[in-house]
Design an enzyme around this catalytic site. Structure first.
Site, PDB file in Angstrom:
ATOM      1  N   GLU A 154       3.850 -38.465 -21.021  1.00 32.50           N
ATOM      2  CA  GLU A 154       4.019 -39.612 -21.946  1.00 32.50           C
ATOM      3  C   GLU A 154       3.573 -39.231 -23.353  1.00 32.50           C
ATOM      4  O   GLU A 154       4.134 -39.720 -24.335  1.00 32.50           O
ATOM      5  CB  GLU A 154       3.237 -40.822 -21.403  1.00 32.50           C
ATOM      6  CG  GLU A 154       3.930 -41.400 -20.162  1.00 32.50           C
ATOM      7  CD  GLU A 154       3.007 -41.987 -19.116  1.00 32.50           C
ATOM      8  OE1 GLU A 154       1.843 -42.297 -19.427  1.00 32.50           O
ATOM      9  OE2 GLU A 154       3.452 -42.118 -17.954  1.00 32.50           O
ATOM     10  N   GLY A 164      -1.368 -42.458 -11.109  1.00 37.52           N
ATOM     11  CA  GLY A 164      -1.194 -43.487 -12.136  1.00 37.52           C
ATOM     12  C   GLY A 164      -1.345 -44.868 -11.523  1.00 37.52           C
ATOM     13  O   GLY A 164      -2.450 -45.339 -11.258  1.00 37.52           O
ATOM     14  N   GLY A 165      -0.216 -45.531 -11.287  1.00 40.57           N
ATOM     15  CA  GLY A 165      -0.210 -46.933 -10.848  1.00 40.57           C
ATOM     16  C   GLY A 165      -1.168 -47.240  -9.705  1.00 40.57           C
ATOM     17  O   GLY A 165      -1.902 -48.238  -9.751  1.00 40.57           O
ATOM     18  N   HIS A 176      -0.047 -34.867 -21.099  1.00 43.48           N
ATOM     19  CA  HIS A 176       0.667 -35.783 -20.215  1.00 43.48           C
ATOM     20  C   HIS A 176       2.091 -35.978 -20.721  1.00 43.48           C
ATOM     21  O   HIS A 176       2.334 -36.027 -21.921  1.00 43.48           O
ATOM     22  CB  HIS A 176      -0.066 -37.135 -20.133  1.00 43.48           C
ATOM     23  CG  HIS A 176       0.461 -37.960 -19.000  1.00 43.48           C
ATOM     24  ND1 HIS A 176       1.615 -38.698 -19.118  1.00 43.48           N
ATOM     25  CD2 HIS A 176       0.020 -38.132 -17.731  1.00 43.48           C
ATOM     26  CE1 HIS A 176       1.861 -39.286 -17.945  1.00 43.48           C
ATOM     27  NE2 HIS A 176       0.904 -38.959 -17.093  1.00 43.48           N
ATOM     28  N   TRP A 200      -5.531 -44.144 -15.862  1.00 43.60           N
ATOM     29  CA  TRP A 200      -5.287 -45.588 -16.037  1.00 43.60           C
ATOM     30  C   TRP A 200      -4.340 -45.882 -17.204  1.00 43.60           C
ATOM     31  O   TRP A 200      -3.976 -47.032 -17.413  1.00 43.60           O
ATOM     32  CB  TRP A 200      -6.620 -46.316 -16.243  1.00 43.60           C
ATOM     33  CG  TRP A 200      -7.464 -46.392 -14.995  1.00 43.60           C
ATOM     34  CD1 TRP A 200      -7.181 -45.835 -13.773  1.00 43.60           C
ATOM     35  CD2 TRP A 200      -8.717 -47.067 -14.842  1.00 43.60           C
ATOM     36  NE1 TRP A 200      -8.184 -46.124 -12.883  1.00 43.60           N
ATOM     37  CE2 TRP A 200      -9.140 -46.871 -13.508  1.00 43.60           C
ATOM     38  CE3 TRP A 200      -9.529 -47.809 -15.701  1.00 43.60           C
ATOM     39  CZ2 TRP A 200     -10.330 -47.411 -13.013  1.00 43.60           C
ATOM     40  CZ3 TRP A 200     -10.722 -48.341 -15.213  1.00 43.60           C
ATOM     41  CH2 TRP A 200     -11.113 -48.143 -13.880  1.00 43.60           C
ATOM     42  N   LYS A 201      -4.001 -44.866 -17.984  1.00 41.66           N
ATOM     43  CA  LYS A 201      -3.058 -45.041 -19.103  1.00 41.66           C
ATOM     44  C   LYS A 201      -3.522 -46.208 -19.994  1.00 41.66           C
ATOM     45  O   LYS A 201      -4.721 -46.417 -20.134  1.00 41.66           O
ATOM     46  CB  LYS A 201      -1.640 -45.207 -18.557  1.00 41.66           C
ATOM     47  CG  LYS A 201      -1.287 -44.076 -17.557  1.00 41.66           C
ATOM     48  CD  LYS A 201       0.153 -44.025 -17.158  1.00 41.66           C
ATOM     49  CE  LYS A 201       0.369 -42.862 -16.186  1.00 41.66           C
ATOM     50  NZ  LYS A 201       1.761 -42.681 -15.786  1.00 41.66           N
ATOM     51  N   GLU A 230       3.299 -32.621 -12.802  1.00 39.69           N
ATOM     52  CA  GLU A 230       3.830 -33.979 -12.710  1.00 39.69           C
ATOM     53  C   GLU A 230       5.309 -33.968 -13.105  1.00 39.69           C
ATOM     54  O   GLU A 230       5.637 -34.032 -14.296  1.00 39.69           O
ATOM     55  CB  GLU A 230       3.071 -34.912 -13.658  1.00 39.69           C
ATOM     56  CG  GLU A 230       1.591 -35.028 -13.359  1.00 39.69           C
ATOM     57  CD  GLU A 230       0.994 -36.333 -13.895  1.00 39.69           C
ATOM     58  OE1 GLU A 230       0.436 -37.082 -13.097  1.00 39.69           O
ATOM     59  OE2 GLU A 230       1.118 -36.602 -15.105  1.00 39.69           O
ATOM     60  N   GLY A 260       5.908 -42.984 -12.202  1.00 35.18           N
ATOM     61  CA  GLY A 260       6.123 -44.417 -12.347  1.00 35.18           C
ATOM     62  C   GLY A 260       7.475 -44.888 -11.831  1.00 35.18           C
ATOM     63  O   GLY A 260       7.876 -46.022 -12.069  1.00 35.18           O
ATOM     64  N   SER A 309       4.010 -40.871  -8.567  1.00 38.72           N
ATOM     65  CA  SER A 309       4.228 -41.839  -7.486  1.00 38.72           C
ATOM     66  C   SER A 309       3.476 -41.495  -6.198  1.00 38.72           C
ATOM     67  O   SER A 309       3.982 -41.706  -5.096  1.00 38.72           O
ATOM     68  CB  SER A 309       5.725 -42.022  -7.210  1.00 38.72           C
ATOM     69  OG  SER A 309       6.365 -42.558  -8.357  1.00 38.72           O
TER      70      SER A 309
HETATM   71  P1  13P Z   1       2.345 -42.799 -11.209  1.00 40.05           P
HETATM   72  O1  13P Z   1       1.379 -42.457 -10.108  1.00 40.05           O
HETATM   73  O2  13P Z   1       2.284 -44.231 -11.631  1.00 40.05           O
HETATM   74  O3  13P Z   1       3.732 -42.320 -10.899  1.00 40.05           O
HETATM   75  O4  13P Z   1       1.862 -41.973 -12.505  1.00 40.05           O
HETATM   76  C1  13P Z   1       1.593 -40.623 -12.389  1.00 40.05           C
HETATM   77  C2  13P Z   1       0.956 -40.174 -13.650  1.00 40.05           C
HETATM   78  O5  13P Z   1       1.584 -40.170 -14.696  1.00 40.05           O
HETATM   79  C3  13P Z   1      -0.447 -39.757 -13.618  1.00 40.05           C
HETATM   80  O6  13P Z   1      -0.811 -39.140 -14.796  1.00 40.05           O
END
Ligand code: 13P
Length: 249
Positions: A96, A233-234, A94, A10-11, A166, A172, A212
């Site tokens: 990020e 993620g999203g 991750h 969920w970031k 990833e 994203g 994604s």
């Molecule tokens: P998205 O699914 O939003 O591309 O994010 C992937 C992610 O970073 C999961 O850790």
């Protein structure tokens, strides 16, 4: 032990109120599945999420932790703090964290070792940037990320490792690796682990794909033999989408 896993990262999204609402909706809609389902809310909402899911099959996991036992590390969270509230799995590395918080392979090696030493599961994330793929360097980058962060672990420690490939260019962005690209890289990852350890370590580790993943592409990606699930993620922030992705596995 290799398992099917669908995990939602969920970031930095959702307040506690929103977390509780989404968990209630997810719990109500959760399909019967053999896969392990996990969600990673932000740290401050972990205790609330654990309380909400006490009778649920959904596992609450953390997005990050520090490698030290305790001490003067303002703003950080230790393995013991996570374990004490019932969180036994932690995402480490991750992209990020690497890009925005300067986390290096060396630091991540310490975090993974610390998590495993505490008996936690470490969900280790890695993957190449767009330039690496364009220049054909993606296999070398992935190999060095694995080697630098994980290959000093002993074979037994791999029982507590989950991998999440990833590719940074797919996170994203709405652009996902094709199922063939994901399978090709996952097979390469397994081969690299088999060479560093042996085939039983390589065959037993779960390798998730992230970047994604959506209801519309999940089934095809998950159908690949070396793809054991997804880190989402999203789409994990929308109950119906996350549930559709769980059904796809
Ligand atoms: P998205 O699914 O939003 O591309 O994010 C992937 C992610 O970073 C999961 O850790």
């Amino acid at each position: 032990m290799r398992s099917k896993i669908v995990a939602g990262n969920w970031k930095m999204n959702k307040t506690l109120t929103e977390t509780e609402a989404l968990l209630a909706e997810l719990s109500a809609k959760l399909p019967d599945t053999d896969a392990m389902v996990m969600i990673a809310p932000t740290h401050v909402n972990l205790p609330g999420a654990v309380r909400n899911l006490v009778h649920s099959a959904i596992e609450v996991i953390a997005q990050n932790m520090h490698f030290a036992e305790s001490g003067a590390f303002t703003g950080e969270i230790s393995a013991d703090m996570l374990l004490d509230i019932g969180v036994e799995t932690v995402i480490i590395g991750h992209s990020e964290r690497r890009a925005y918080f300067g986390e290096t392979d060396g630091l991540l090696a310490k975090k993974v070792s610390a998590a495993v030493a505490k008996g936690m599961k470490a969900m280790f994330c890695f993957g190449e940037e767009l330039e690496d793929r364009k220049s054909g360097n993606h296999f070398a980058v992935v190999e060095s990320q694995l080697k630098n962060a994980l290959f000093s672990l002993d074979a037994a420690a791999w029982d507590n490792i989950v991998l999440a490939y990833e590719p940074v260019w797919a996170i994203g962005t709405g652009e996902t690796a094709s199922p063939e690209q994901a399978q090709e890289m996952h097979a390469f990852i397994r081969k690299t682990i088999a060479e560093a350890y042996d085939t039983s370590v390589a065959d037993d580790v779960s390798i998730l794909y992230g970047g994604s993943v959506k209801p519309g592409n999940a089934a095809e990606i998950f159908s690949k033999p070396d793809v054991d699930g997804g880190l989402i993620g999203g789409a994990s922030l929308v109950a119906d989408d996350f549930v559709a992705i769980i059904k796809a596995i």
